[in-house]
Scaffold this active site. Structure first.
Site, PDB file in Angstrom:
ATOM      1  N   SER B  54       0.800  -1.241   0.000  1.00 41.15           N
ATOM      2  CA  SER B  54       0.000   0.000   0.000  1.00 41.15           C
ATOM      3  C   SER B  54       0.825   1.278   0.000  1.00 41.15           C
ATOM      4  O   SER B  54       0.249   2.370  -0.066  1.00 41.15           O
ATOM      5  CB  SER B  54      -0.947   0.010   1.201  1.00 41.15           C
ATOM      6  OG  SER B  54      -1.967  -0.919   0.994  1.00 41.15           O
ATOM      7  N   LYS B  57       0.088   3.762  -2.632  1.00 41.54           N
ATOM      8  CA  LYS B  57      -0.925   4.821  -2.536  1.00 41.54           C
ATOM      9  C   LYS B  57      -0.296   6.201  -2.386  1.00 41.54           C
ATOM     10  O   LYS B  57      -0.959   7.217  -2.606  1.00 41.54           O
ATOM     11  CB  LYS B  57      -1.884   4.541  -1.373  1.00 41.54           C
ATOM     12  CG  LYS B  57      -2.756   3.293  -1.592  1.00 41.54           C
ATOM     13  CD  LYS B  57      -3.763   3.098  -0.466  1.00 41.54           C
ATOM     14  CE  LYS B  57      -4.671   1.893  -0.735  1.00 41.54           C
ATOM     15  NZ  LYS B  57      -4.187   0.652  -0.163  1.00 41.54           N
ATOM     16  N   SER B 109      -6.170   3.004   4.500  1.00 41.43           N
ATOM     17  CA  SER B 109      -5.553   2.275   3.384  1.00 41.43           C
ATOM     18  C   SER B 109      -6.620   1.489   2.601  1.00 41.43           C
ATOM     19  O   SER B 109      -6.384   0.356   2.162  1.00 41.43           O
ATOM     20  CB  SER B 109      -4.465   1.329   3.894  1.00 41.43           C
ATOM     21  OG  SER B 109      -3.564   1.019   2.868  1.00 41.43           O
ATOM     22  N   LYS B 216       2.756   6.277   5.671  1.00 39.19           N
ATOM     23  CA  LYS B 216       1.881   5.211   5.200  1.00 39.19           C
ATOM     24  C   LYS B 216       2.470   3.840   5.546  1.00 39.19           C
ATOM     25  O   LYS B 216       3.681   3.651   5.512  1.00 39.19           O
ATOM     26  CB  LYS B 216       1.786   5.361   3.668  1.00 39.19           C
ATOM     27  CG  LYS B 216       0.764   4.529   2.976  1.00 39.19           C
ATOM     28  CD  LYS B 216      -0.641   5.018   3.224  1.00 39.19           C
ATOM     29  CE  LYS B 216      -1.651   3.982   2.759  1.00 39.19           C
ATOM     30  NZ  LYS B 216      -1.723   2.809   3.644  1.00 39.19           N
TER      31      LYS B 216
END
Lengths: 338, 266
Positions: B54, B57, B109, B216
């Site tokens: 992720s 992202k 997420s 993140k």
């Protein structure tokens, strides 16, 4: 140069006009004038009274600085009638050379000295007349120089004592350790450095620490949060260790895990082993034991923590810093084909 | 001559690899980089191509920020609603505000929210992926290639610690993104207010590690546990990028504490 000048002035100039003790030596009034090459104006002449040993007014050694650090010597002394000439050199901290001459009688003298140093040349003219009697042992330049030094030492000690008392009042714990004087090369620097510390005031500071430790949690934490204070407290005696045990027992009873983590290793470690090691990060950190869980840093084989996706756990690709070196070696091997 | 030049370059490269400073204690990450006040302090295998999960992202939201209009709404496509992994549970046809999809992508997420943003920006995910790769090339991300907008495993979906650090720096220049990433929880809803979603930050450091202000986390079976963490403590800024870890949060907390402590020895 300036120190040397002060030395010379101390010889040639009496620093005070205090009462002169009656004696068999001679009191002279001396006027001198200094000129430094390159200075746009001449320094004003100074008049003072100096006690000299009887008949020494024409002894050029009188003109030598008495400060032993200057290490001054006289040479090539020549006397012809009432005229004396000489050469001088100082090999101490402010090295210099010079030459001088004087004409003297039993009641007066006049002369000049020329000095050469790294700072330039300097001329001094002087004259003197006998004005009375005195006691050289008490009022001579050496005695006055010693008295002045003693006075300065006494003042310096007074300052140190004042500083140390302030250090006790201000809890300046670092003052009570032997200072690192490795930077001090000469005797005066070493003395200055030594005066920066207050080891003789340790008993007072230890008493103050003991009082703080008796004030409960706040007093203990004030000491425990200061590295110098802790070091000193431990050197003061067993009361710090006793206070630590008492403080930690109180925190354990009250379940103050933040305070335990901060100051109580003996009590924290078993709690860490029981409540943190191997636990999921979020669960451990969200528990009351969070501060203790962070205290001991990393540990291995913690179970998988939560992921963003619901798939099975990822495979381990455990790395070793040494692996990069091995990789590098392999690359090198491949590069040269062996 | 040219041959010797290549050999010399090779030697320098090998030496650089061998002498790169890793952390002085063992961590489980396959690759990592630690910056303190924008200066690289420790690194390991920073150019290794690994699945970024992720962390992908970060690129998605950076592309969104190029055309960001918080007032716009997005109708969730069937493809977005079919997203797997971490998701909000958005329904095809449901209308969401762009700002809420952004929050869900960063904080939770959520893959369905992320997919919806890709649809919104480029029309569909495949066109969005072309845009992602175009930016990757423009930004000099030499070890990065994307096949989807949200970080699903794929042979051709990879990045490196070095390239992720570049993206992290670009995110750091976007206060609006950082503000969202620093939220521990947030409640959002669909445009007509009929449904609400409670977001909880997947970055476990937020609210737990002193000074953690965002970035993140990511996880897939192939990528392992990944993290970009930003910590600002007592005037010291620490950026940690790590890929393929098995003990992510504890490792991260240790590394960040260590980096902070070391910053006082400089």
């Amino acid at each position: 140069m300036s120190k040397l000048l002060i030395g010379l002035m101390l010889v040639c100039i009496s620093v005070s006009d205090s009462a002169w003790a009656a004696g068999s030596d001679e009191l002279w009034e001396i006027t001198n004038k200094m000129e430094m090459e390159g200075m746009p104006f001449a320094m004003p002449g100074q008049t003072s009274k100096v006690c000299m040993q009887k008949g020494k007014q024409n002894d050029p050694a009188q003109a030598l600085p008495k400060d032993k650090e200057q290490n001054c010597k006289m040479s090539d002394v020549k006397m012809s009638g009432n005229k004396t000439s000489w050469k001088m050199s100082c090999s101490g901290k402010d090295p210099m050379t010079g030459e001088g001459e004087m004409i003297s009688s039993s009641s007066s003298y006049s002369g000049k000295v020329k000095m050469h140093s790294a700072d330039g040349d300097m001329n001094m003219r002087y004259e003197g007349k006998r004005i009375g009697s005195c006691d050289y042992a008490k009022d001579g330049p050496e005695a006055k120089f010693t008295a002045m030094k003693n006075d300065m030492d006494a003042k310096s000690e007074q300052e140190r004592v004042k500083e140390c008392k302030n250090a006790v009042d201000d809890d300046s714990y670092s003052h009570f350790f032997k200072p690192d004087c490795s930077w001090a090369k000469d005797a005066s620097s070493k003395k200055v450095c030594a005066n920066m510390a207050c080891p003789d005031f340790r008993p007072q500071m230890c008493d103050r620490i003991a009082k703080k430790l008796s004030l409960g949690d706040d007093g203990y934490e004030e000491i425990a949060n200061n590295k110098d204070a802790v070091k000193l407290a431990k050197e003061c005696g067993p009361s710090y260790e006793k206070s630590t045990r008492a403080y930690c027992n109180r925190q354990l009873q009250a379940k103050n895990y933040g305070k335990l983590a901060a100051h109580c290793d003996k009590e924290s470690k078993p709690l860490f082993d029981k409540n943190c090691a191997g636990r999921d990060y979020t669960a451990a950190m969200d528990s009351a034991y969070g501060p203790i869980c962070r205290r001991y840093g990393k540990w291995k084989n913690a179970p998988a923590d939560e992921g963003e996706q619901s798939d099975n756990g990822g495979s381990s690709a455990g790395s070793n810093p040494a692996k990069s070196i091995l990789d590098g070696a392999k690359n090198l091997k491949g590069l040269f084909g062996f | 001559m040219r041959w010797w030049f290549l050999i010399c370059c090779g030697c320098l490269s090998v030496i650089a690899t061998a002498t790169a400073a890793p952390l002085p204690f063992q961590v489980q990450a396959s690759a990592y980089l630690v910056e303190v006040d924008h200066r690289i302090r420790w690194q390991h295998q920073i150019n290794q191509r690994l699945a970024p999960a992720s962390l992908t992202k970060l690129m998605t939201v950076l592309l969104l920020s190029e055309h960001y209009d918080s007032r716009q709404t997005v109708t969730i496509s069937a493809a977005a609603a079919r997203e797997t992994g971490s998701r909000l549970g958005l329904r095809a046809g449901e209308v969401m505000r762009v700002e809420d999809l952004l929050a869900a992508s960063l904080i939770n997420s959520a893959n369905d929210a992320c997919h919806a943003l890709a649809d919104h920006i480029a029309g569909d995910q495949s066109r969005f992926v072309r845009l992602m790769n175009q930016r990757a090339r423009e930004w000099g991300l030499q070890n990065t290639h994307f096949t989807n907008a949200c970080g699903h495993d794929d042979v051709q979906h990879y990045s490196s610690v070095q390239d992720m650090t570049t993206l992290a720096h670009k995110v750091m220049a976007q206060p609006a993104l950082l503000e969202l990433m620093a939220r521990r929880t947030l409640q959002i809803g669909n445009a007509d207010g009929t449904r609400h979603f409670d977001l909880t930050n997947k970055n476990a450091l937020i609210g737990r590690h002193e000074g953690a202000v965002g970035m993140k986390s990511g996880y897939t079976p192939k990528a392992g546990k990944c993290l970009v963490a930003l910590v600002q403590r007592a005037g010291v800024t620490i950026l940690l990028v790590m890929l393929h870890d098995t003990n992510r949060w504890w490792d991260a907390a240790d590394i960040l504490d260590f980096a902070y402590a070391q910053s006082h020895h400089d």
